[in-house]
Design a protein around this motif. Sequence first.
Motif: not given
Length: 176
Positions: A35, A120-121, A142, A144, A161
């Motif tokens: 991340d 997550r990204r 991380a 989300w 965050n």
Amino acid sequence: MENEIKSLESTESEFNGMGENSESVKESASIFFADLRLSYTEALKQLSNEQRNDNPPIIKSVSLRQTKPAQQTVHLIASGVFSVFDIHVLAYSLAATTQSLMFNLDVTSYPEGATISYKRRGDDFKTNTNPTNCTLKSLPLAIWTIHFQLSGYKEQDRDFNPFIEQNHVLNVNLTK
């Protein structure tokens, strides 16, 4: 910024070489560092795009009323780069303070009972087995995205965050 990515990889390697970590700690560490790496990669991509074709700057929320337009772009790009550094300092501080690479996120909605998905990204959404109001347990540190869905209400996504939000609580008012 490429040096920072190398430094991040070195830190990850040192962490992985420390003692006997359980599989869940190794997995959380992998996600944590991935991340952070993604933040650097996105900032580098934005800088590269900015240099090539005058795309919008990374961060637009900086007030620069007394500067010329060309100076604003430079300041805004720098602000975006520095914000990545700030997040990483917060990430390392949180991990050191809590001595954990995981956190619990309390997720509530009004009305309650919404289906929750999270990711997550760069990942696909995973659906949580429990509707709101609930706790997403042992999430790796991380950034989300939490998706809320309830029949008769608009679907909503919220980014969370854990490095910035001191209370790991996400409350959402659903709208019709």
